[in-house]
Design a protein around this motif. Structure first.
Motif, short mmCIF file in Angstrom:
data_model
loop_
_atom_site.label_atom_id
_atom_site.label_comp_id
_atom_site.label_asym_id
_atom_site.label_seq_id
_atom_site.Cartn_x
_atom_site.Cartn_y
_atom_site.Cartn_z
N SER A 589 8.83 52.87 -75.05
CA SER A 589 10.20 52.88 -75.55
C SER A 589 11.15 52.28 -74.52
O SER A 589 10.90 52.32 -73.31
CB SER A 589 10.64 54.31 -75.89
N ASN A 590 12.21 51.71 -74.99
CA ASN A 590 13.20 51.07 -74.14
C ASN A 590 13.81 52.10 -73.19
O ASN A 590 14.28 53.15 -73.61
CB ASN A 590 14.28 50.41 -75.01
N GLN A 591 13.84 51.78 -71.90
CA GLN A 591 14.32 52.72 -70.89
C GLN A 591 15.69 52.34 -70.33
O GLN A 591 16.12 52.91 -69.33
CB GLN A 591 13.31 52.79 -69.74
N GLY A 592 16.38 51.42 -70.94
CA GLY A 592 17.67 50.96 -70.40
C GLY A 592 17.63 49.46 -70.24
O GLY A 592 16.95 48.74 -70.98
N PHE A 593 18.37 48.96 -69.24
CA PHE A 593 18.40 47.51 -69.07
C PHE A 593 17.02 46.96 -68.76
O PHE A 593 16.62 45.92 -69.29
CB PHE A 593 19.36 47.12 -67.95
N GLU A 594 16.25 47.66 -67.91
CA GLU A 594 14.91 47.20 -67.56
C GLU A 594 13.91 48.32 -67.80
O GLU A 594 14.14 49.47 -67.41
CB GLU A 594 14.86 46.75 -66.10
#
Length: 629
Positions: A589-594
């Motif tokens: 899952s997407n954790q933020g910008f990176e």
């Protein structure tokens, strides 16, 4: 026929029924004449023309605007400068139903009075222009060329009151030797180093992302954060220009990002422009001020009619003895323009010096240099043909009639039109905005000298009938702070108030009852002129970025990011023995910008895919070779 030029031959050349450059003697005696040389007072009917009658310092490049008239309703126009003489020119219809303009062929002289006479087709046209049944209009204004930068040094800071030079962010060039605050670093985007931000958890996250323009870090540029304070998008501006006022607006019916960028000098912007960027992060339009002026950093507002409101700081010579200054001083006139974005034409222009005396200022002029007596810092177009502006250095908010340029009322300052209730006063304020039912939001800097001990955001109730103003609620920072400059107060659709705390490093969101529901800011003293919250959906046309490093035990660490992408739910890693033979080998899952993730396979080639919540592939990175190790 639009835009055709006429040249005066003898007494004038008639084209399309309009005589330009001269008024015949029969027209001068055809009816009552309305002659204005002052901006207010008496039975002055208030002509709907620009420059507004009595303007003391119009630009030498000014056009003459008849905002209530179509081109066919003008029979003839005569424009005569006291020094430059009679001016030929051409007549154009302005876009957005903004009337008709006479554009002189040559600029006016740098210091002269210009007299304008216009013969109309009918007495009804005079009534529409603000002069009841007058078939001929006559008015005058004065022209002053801006003082060159070399002729007026920046003002020194007064000891007890905020001044333009002492209480504003330093220009980028002055930061070269300073110790910079902490910065973010990313494996997949190693050239990006925005300042570090933080935020508490937003309980509902419905108000959208956070839009700021940090200017004190090693890198500066427009910046979007998500409700957790994580980076969404950062545009590092590398050409030494300063950005201000990033927000979401609409242009040509679509959501866009807008901001101002230009050079910073002595508390205002020069050589600036408004920037309009689409949801793919491509600049679709830049907007500049007109009539020879350059736009200032404090405001750039786009309207549903695809026009833009901008402010300009214009230095002109003035007698400043009433404020303790020189008889031959330099004052900064606060000029406001409405620009047609498509054509760049000036549709409206207003000069503070034509309407607000320098004695209204709360700062003295004894320090020399450019006297910033007014200091425009916000503009709002209202629905009723009015314009709302905030002027920090007069401690006042003004409602202006767009047709005549006159001030309908003044809130605050030395000559308030209202009785101000307890707690409803303000000093050095920023970002005033009028809402339904007379509700006004603003940021009260309350700097020295001050009536209150700390800065705050305020909601005020204006009763124009009773001429009273009362405090609805005061929103304080926890702990108290005093902002010497900058600041914003945005009333959100859910009725919460989102506050940018000016020269401090924070932003907060409070419920209508004053309960704080969200707080954030920057680390290390970075600040933003304003802070906004807006829903935003960005889909870059660039490709996602990938970085790979070898770990222990044969594991591989993959880093993925996509600057500006707002709809990425998961990152999928692809691997395989050949660039065209890749398959999914990991997902997170997407954790933020990176987002970082490990895989234990050892594919020779790797790439990442950005996935939407429904699994749709939004974008794919370049394919790279796994490093040895």
């Amino acid at each position: 026929m639009r835009g055709r030029t006429w040249t005066a031959v003898g007494v004038g050349l008639v084209t399309a029924g309009i005589l330009v450059g001269v008024v015949p003697t029969w027209a001068a005696r055809s009816g009552p004449d309305v002659h204005l040389t002052q901006w207010s007072g008496g039975s002055d009917p208030g002509l709907h023309v620009m420059p507004f009658p009595g303007t003391p310092d119009a630009s030498p490049m000014s056009q003459l605007t008849f905002s209530a008239l179509e081109r066919s309703e003008l029979r003839s126009v005569s424009v005569v400068g006291g020094v430059s003489g009679r001016h030929a020119g051409h007549v154009v219809e302005l876009p957005d139903g903004s009337g008709t303009a006479f554009v002189p062929d040559h600029p006016f002289a740098g210091s002269e009075t210009v007299r304008v006479s216009a013969v109309l087709r009918s007495a009804a046209d005079g009534t529409a222009s603000g002069a009841s049944r007058a078939p001929r209009l006559s008015f005058s204004f004065r022209v002053e060329a801006p003082v060159p930068d070399s002729a007026a040094a920046p003002a020194k800071a007064p000891v007890s009151k905020p001044a333009s030079a002492s209480n504003t962010p330093k220009p980028i060039s002055a930061q070269a030797a300073k110790k910079y605050p902490p910065q973010q670093t990313f494996h997949s985007n190693p050239g990006l180093h925005p300042p570090v931000a933080h935020a508490t958890r937003d309980p509902d996250q419905t108000s959208g992302d956070i839009l700021v323009t940090p200017g004190d870090g090693r890198q500066h540029g427009p910046m979007i954060l998500n409700p957790q304070g994580q980076l969404v998008w950062f545009d590092h501006i590398t050409n030494r220009l300063s950005p201000y006022n990033l927000e979401v607006q609409r242009y040509q019916g679509r959501p866009v990002l807008t901001w101002w960028q230009g050079k910073f000098a002595d508390a205002h912007g020069i050589d600036g422009r408004g920037v309009i960027m689409n949801s793919s992060y491509h600049i679709v339009k830049t907007v500049r001020a007109g009539n020879g002026y350059t736009s200032d950093l404090h405001e750039f507002q786009v309207t549903p009619q695809d026009t833009a409101w901008m402010d300009c700081y214009v230095p002109v010579h003035a007698n400043l003895t009433s404020q303790g200054g020189s008889a031959n001083g330099t004052v900064l006139d606060g000029v406001i323009q409405k620009i047609d974005i498509r054509t760049g034409r000036v549709l409206w222009e207003w000069h503070s010096l034509g309407h607000v005396p320098i004695t209204a200022s709360e700062i003295g002029a004894s320090n020399g240099g450019q006297y910033d007596y007014f200091h425009v810092n916000s503009i709002q177009e209202l629905a009723n043909g009015k314009v709302l502006i905030s002027a920090r250095n007069t401690w006042a908010v003004y409602e202006i009639d767009e047709r005549t340029g006159r001030i309908d009322w003044t809130l605050g300052g030395k000559d308030s039109s209202f009785r101000i209730g307890r707690g409803a006063g303000f000093e050095w304020q920023h970002h005033a905005a009028l809402h339904r039912h007379g509700l006004l939001s603003l940021f009260d800097d309350a700097y020295v000298p001050q009536r209150e001990s700390a800065s705050s955001a305020k909601l005020l109730r204006i009763n124009t009938s009773a001429r009273t103003v009362s405090l609805v609620r005061r929103f304080s920072h926890r702990p108290n702070v005093t902002s010497g400059y900058m600041g914003s107060a945005q009333l959100l659709p859910n009725r919460n108030l989102f506050v940018g705390w000016g020269s401090t490093d924070g932003f907060t969101e409070d419920a209508p009852n004053g309960h704080q529901v969200f707080a954030g800011g920057f680390v290390g003293g970075v600040n933003s002129y304003r802070a906004y919250r807006f829903p935003w959906h960005g889909q870059p046309t660039t490709r996602p970025a990938i970085a790979v490093s070898s770990g222990r035990g044969g594991a591989v660490k993959i880093w993925s990011s996509w600057n500006g992408a707002t709809d990425v739910a998961r990152w999928q890693v692809l691997g395989g023995p050949a660039p065209k033979a890749l398959a999914a080998v990991g997902q997170r899952s997407n954790q933020g910008f990176e987002t970082g993730q490990r895989i234990h396979d050892n594919p020779r080639y790797l790439a990442v895919e950005a996935l939407a919540a429904d699994g749709t592939v939004l974008g794919r990175s370049p394919t790279i070779t796994r490093p040895a190790g």
